[in-house]
Design a protein around this motif. Sequence first.
Motif, PDB file in Angstrom:
ATOM      1  N   THR A 139      42.377  28.629  51.206  1.00 47.56           N
ATOM      2  CA  THR A 139      43.466  29.608  51.225  1.00 47.56           C
ATOM      3  C   THR A 139      44.752  28.992  50.686  1.00 47.56           C
ATOM      4  OG1 THR A 139      42.487  30.769  53.099  1.00 47.56           O
ATOM      5  CG2 THR A 139      44.842  31.124  52.709  1.00 47.56           C
ATOM      6  N   ARG A 140      45.022  27.764  51.084  1.00 43.51           N
ATOM      7  CA  ARG A 140      46.230  27.070  50.604  1.00 43.51           C
ATOM      8  C   ARG A 140      46.187  26.870  49.092  1.00 43.51           C
ATOM      9  NH1 ARG A 140      48.234  21.050  52.082  1.00 43.51           N
ATOM     10  NH2 ARG A 140      50.201  21.156  50.993  1.00 43.51           N
ATOM     11  N   ILE A 141      45.033  26.483  48.570  1.00 45.37           N
ATOM     12  CA  ILE A 141      44.886  26.293  47.130  1.00 45.37           C
ATOM     13  C   ILE A 141      45.138  27.602  46.394  1.00 45.37           C
ATOM     14  CG2 ILE A 141      43.216  25.785  45.293  1.00 45.37           C
ATOM     15  CD1 ILE A 141      42.003  23.672  47.258  1.00 45.37           C
ATOM     16  N   MET A 142      44.569  28.686  46.886  1.00 44.64           N
ATOM     17  CA  MET A 142      44.774  29.993  46.240  1.00 44.64           C
ATOM     18  C   MET A 142      46.238  30.422  46.318  1.00 44.64           C
ATOM     19  SD  MET A 142      42.214  31.107  44.624  1.00 44.64           S
ATOM     20  CE  MET A 142      42.963  32.680  44.248  1.00 44.64           C
ATOM     21  N   THR A 143      46.875  30.155  47.440  1.00 44.77           N
ATOM     22  CA  THR A 143      48.297  30.497  47.590  1.00 44.77           C
ATOM     23  C   THR A 143      49.137  29.725  46.589  1.00 44.77           C
ATOM     24  OG1 THR A 143      48.002  31.024  49.928  1.00 44.77           O
ATOM     25  CG2 THR A 143      50.243  30.508  49.192  1.00 44.77           C
ATOM     26  N   LEU A 144      48.870  28.437  46.456  1.00 41.05           N
ATOM     27  CA  LEU A 144      49.602  27.626  45.476  1.00 41.05           C
ATOM     28  C   LEU A 144      49.367  28.161  44.065  1.00 41.05           C
ATOM     29  CD1 LEU A 144      48.789  24.081  46.911  1.00 41.05           C
ATOM     30  CD2 LEU A 144      51.055  25.168  46.851  1.00 41.05           C
ATOM     31  N   PHE A 145      48.109  28.482  43.759  1.00 42.02           N
ATOM     32  CA  PHE A 145      47.752  28.965  42.429  1.00 42.02           C
ATOM     33  C   PHE A 145      48.436  30.291  42.121  1.00 42.02           C
ATOM     34  CE2 PHE A 145      44.922  31.120  39.409  1.00 42.02           C
ATOM     35  CZ  PHE A 145      44.860  30.169  38.412  1.00 42.02           C
ATOM     36  N   THR A 146      48.394  31.217  43.049  1.00 39.98           N
ATOM     37  CA  THR A 146      48.998  32.527  42.805  1.00 39.98           C
ATOM     38  C   THR A 146      50.526  32.476  42.808  1.00 39.98           C
ATOM     39  OG1 THR A 146      48.804  33.148  45.144  1.00 39.98           O
ATOM     40  CG2 THR A 146      47.018  33.821  43.668  1.00 39.98           C
ATOM     41  N   SER A 147      51.089  31.401  43.371  1.00 44.87           N
ATOM     42  CA  SER A 147      52.546  31.265  43.356  1.00 44.87           C
ATOM     43  C   SER A 147      53.039  30.619  42.060  1.00 44.87           C
ATOM     44  CB  SER A 147      53.026  30.464  44.558  1.00 44.87           C
ATOM     45  OG  SER A 147      52.694  29.101  44.424  1.00 44.87           O
ATOM     46  N   GLY A 148      52.092  30.262  41.173  1.00 46.01           N
ATOM     47  CA  GLY A 148      52.497  29.753  39.869  1.00 46.01           C
ATOM     48  C   GLY A 148      52.140  28.304  39.596  1.00 46.01           C
ATOM     49  N   ILE A 149      51.567  27.619  40.564  1.00 47.99           N
ATOM     50  CA  ILE A 149      51.136  26.237  40.337  1.00 47.99           C
ATOM     51  C   ILE A 149      49.711  26.318  39.806  1.00 47.99           C
ATOM     52  CG2 ILE A 149      50.772  23.964  41.361  1.00 47.99           C
ATOM     53  CD1 ILE A 149      52.800  24.781  43.530  1.00 47.99           C
ATOM     54  N   THR A 150      49.567  26.243  38.498  1.00 46.23           N
ATOM     55  CA  THR A 150      48.277  26.534  37.876  1.00 46.23           C
ATOM     56  C   THR A 150      47.628  25.345  37.174  1.00 46.23           C
ATOM     57  OG1 THR A 150      49.394  27.308  35.874  1.00 46.23           O
ATOM     58  CG2 THR A 150      48.862  28.969  37.547  1.00 46.23           C
ATOM     59  N   ARG A 151      48.341  24.247  37.043  1.00 44.76           N
ATOM     60  CA  ARG A 151      47.758  23.061  36.401  1.00 44.76           C
ATOM     61  C   ARG A 151      47.083  22.204  37.454  1.00 44.76           C
ATOM     62  NH1 ARG A 151      51.960  19.919  34.116  1.00 44.76           N
ATOM     63  NH2 ARG A 151      50.255  18.650  33.350  1.00 44.76           N
ATOM     64  N   ILE A 152      45.936  21.645  37.103  1.00 42.64           N
ATOM     65  CA  ILE A 152      45.133  20.879  38.058  1.00 42.64           C
ATOM     66  C   ILE A 152      45.914  19.720  38.674  1.00 42.64           C
ATOM     67  CG2 ILE A 152      44.041  19.377  36.331  1.00 42.64           C
ATOM     68  CD1 ILE A 152      41.433  19.732  38.019  1.00 42.64           C
ATOM     69  N   ASP A 153      46.652  18.984  37.859  1.00 45.54           N
ATOM     70  CA  ASP A 153      47.419  17.848  38.387  1.00 45.54           C
ATOM     71  C   ASP A 153      48.513  18.312  39.339  1.00 45.54           C
ATOM     72  OD1 ASP A 153      45.870  16.030  36.982  1.00 45.54           O
ATOM     73  OD2 ASP A 153      47.253  15.954  35.288  1.00 45.54           O
ATOM     74  N   ASP A 154      49.157  19.428  39.014  1.00 44.53           N
ATOM     75  CA  ASP A 154      50.209  19.953  39.885  1.00 44.53           C
ATOM     76  C   ASP A 154      49.635  20.445  41.215  1.00 44.53           C
ATOM     77  OD1 ASP A 154      52.064  19.402  37.890  1.00 44.53           O
ATOM     78  OD2 ASP A 154      52.039  21.446  37.101  1.00 44.53           O
ATOM     79  N   LEU A 155      48.463  21.075  41.157  1.00 45.60           N
ATOM     80  CA  LEU A 155      47.824  21.525  42.391  1.00 45.60           C
ATOM     81  C   LEU A 155      47.434  20.347  43.275  1.00 45.60           C
ATOM     82  CD1 LEU A 155      45.673  24.370  40.885  1.00 45.60           C
ATOM     83  CD2 LEU A 155      47.371  24.663  42.696  1.00 45.60           C
ATOM     84  N   LYS A 156      46.852  19.326  42.672  1.00 46.78           N
ATOM     85  CA  LYS A 156      46.469  18.131  43.447  1.00 46.78           C
ATOM     86  C   LYS A 156      47.691  17.470  44.055  1.00 46.78           C
ATOM     87  CE  LYS A 156      42.201  16.953  41.014  1.00 46.78           C
ATOM     88  NZ  LYS A 156      41.514  15.936  40.190  1.00 46.78           N
ATOM     89  N   GLN A 157      48.767  17.410  43.287  1.00 41.53           N
ATOM     90  CA  GLN A 157      50.001  16.806  43.799  1.00 41.53           C
ATOM     91  C   GLN A 157      50.550  17.618  44.968  1.00 41.53           C
ATOM     92  OE1 GLN A 157      53.248  16.586  40.971  1.00 41.53           O
ATOM     93  NE2 GLN A 157      54.022  14.739  41.944  1.00 41.53           N
ATOM     94  N   ALA A 158      50.521  18.935  44.844  1.00 39.62           N
ATOM     95  CA  ALA A 158      51.008  19.796  45.922  1.00 39.62           C
ATOM     96  C   ALA A 158      50.174  19.605  47.186  1.00 39.62           C
ATOM     97  CB  ALA A 158      50.993  21.252  45.469  1.00 39.62           C
ATOM     98  N   LEU A 159      48.873  19.436  47.029  1.00 43.14           N
ATOM     99  CA  LEU A 159      47.994  19.235  48.191  1.00 43.14           C
ATOM    100  C   LEU A 159      48.245  17.887  48.856  1.00 43.14           C
ATOM    101  CD1 LEU A 159      44.599  20.672  46.952  1.00 43.14           C
ATOM    102  CD2 LEU A 159      46.195  21.682  48.605  1.00 43.14           C
ATOM    103  N   SER A 160      48.641  16.915  48.072  1.00 39.52           N
ATOM    104  CA  SER A 160      48.871  15.589  48.640  1.00 39.52           C
ATOM    105  C   SER A 160      50.243  15.489  49.302  1.00 39.52           C
ATOM    106  CB  SER A 160      48.724  14.502  47.562  1.00 39.52           C
ATOM    107  OG  SER A 160      49.781  14.581  46.633  1.00 39.52           O
ATOM    108  N   GLY A 161      51.027  16.563  49.213  1.00 37.38           N
ATOM    109  CA  GLY A 161      52.325  16.584  49.873  1.00 37.38           C
ATOM    110  C   GLY A 161      53.447  16.005  49.049  1.00 37.38           C
ATOM    111  N   ASN A 162      53.204  15.750  47.762  1.00 39.93           N
ATOM    112  CA  ASN A 162      54.216  15.169  46.895  1.00 39.93           C
ATOM    113  C   ASN A 162      54.956  16.203  46.071  1.00 39.93           C
ATOM    114  OD1 ASN A 162      53.476  12.601  47.739  1.00 39.93           O
ATOM    115  ND2 ASN A 162      51.881  12.461  46.196  1.00 39.93           N
ATOM    116  N   ARG A 163      54.953  17.408  46.513  1.00 37.60           N
ATOM    117  CA  ARG A 163      55.625  18.473  45.759  1.00 37.60           C
ATOM    118  C   ARG A 163      56.530  19.241  46.657  1.00 37.60           C
ATOM    119  NH1 ARG A 163      54.554  20.973  40.657  1.00 37.60           N
ATOM    120  NH2 ARG A 163      55.509  22.978  40.661  1.00 37.60           N
TER     121      ARG A 163
END
Length: 64
Positions: free
Chosen positions: A40-64
């Motif tokens: 759910t968190r991944i989909m929320t990030l994606f639909t909010s505009g974070i669509t690049r794989i590296d940016d999504l991984k960074q957001a999940l690791s708490g560095n965003r």
Amino acid sequence: MDGHGVVEPDQLAMLTTILEEHCQSHGIPADSLDRENLATRIMTLFTSGITRIDDLKQALSGNR
């Protein structure tokens, strides 16, 4: 994702890969609520505009 909220097959594959890798590296079992919450968190990030794989991984690791 198109303007109607539909995720394209290649995007879904990318999101699934991110989910699988994150769960494996953090020891999250396939049948756990934590995995569902992460999806759910991944989909929320994606639909909010974070669509690049590296940016999504960074957001999940708490560095965003």
